[in-house]
Design an enzyme around this catalytic site. Structure first.
Site: not given
Ligand code: ADP
Ligand code: MG
Length: 138
Positions: A11, A51, A59, A87, A93, A114, A117, A128
């Site tokens: 990212k 997304y 968010f 993962r 996350t 974070n 992805h 994807e």
């Molecule tokens: P992951 O990337 O671990 O699969 P999610 O699919 O739940 O997590 O969320 C997608 C992305 O959205 C996250 O990697 C992060 O960048 C962002 N995100 C998720 N939860 C939050 C939150 N509570 N506040 C801000 N950004 C968030």
């Molecule tokens: Mg996800």
């Protein structure tokens, strides 16, 4: 165990912090094979489309803003059980909850920024991969 493919994105935060090489090294050291790669700066529609499952989340706006603020490195990883293995390598996350030795523990700032992805299922991985590598033979 089935040979799978999964989609990885380094990212914008991790690209800005010069962590592309370190993250790809962790991926290769974990035994996942890199089968395809692109560096690109996502447009707003590309990030919103990628997304789309999160579009009702509070968010979502922040996420699209973040994912379009600089270039990303998108890659296709392959290996036995690749979806779960990547993962596990990424970590939770929220980096505050990520295990030691994971990418997010090392390189993520917070739950939004974070570092990486990874697809969450083999079915979503197919969608994807096709999103970023349409019509490519990988
Ligand atoms: P992951 O990337 O671990 O699969 P999610 O699919 O739940 O997590 O969320 C997608 C992305 O959205 C996250 O990697 C992060 O960048 C962002 N995100 C998720 N939860 C939050 C939150 N509570 N506040 C801000 N950004 C968030
Ligand atoms: Mg996800």
């Amino acid at each position: 165990m089935a040979i799978e493919r999964t989609l990885s994105i380094v990212k914008p935060d991790a690209v800005e912090n010069h962590r592309i090489g370190a993250i790809l090294a962790m991926i290769e050291e974990a035994g996942l094979k890199i089968r395809g790669m692109r560096m690109l700066h996502l447009t707003r529609p590309q990030a919103e489309g990628f997304y789309a499952v999160h579009k009702e989340r509070p968010f979502f706006g922040e996420l699209v803003e973040f994912m379009t603020r600089g270039p990303v490195v998108v890659s296709v990883l392959e290996g036995d059980d690749a979806v779960k293995r990547y993962r596990d390598l990424m970590g939770a996350t929220n980096p505050a909850e990520a295990a030691e030795g994971t990418i997010r523990k090392r390189y993520a700032k917070d739950i939004g920024e974070n570092a990486v992805h990874g697809s969450d299922s083999a079915d979503n991985a197919k969608i994807e991969v096709a999103y970023f590598f349409p019509g490519y033979e990988l």
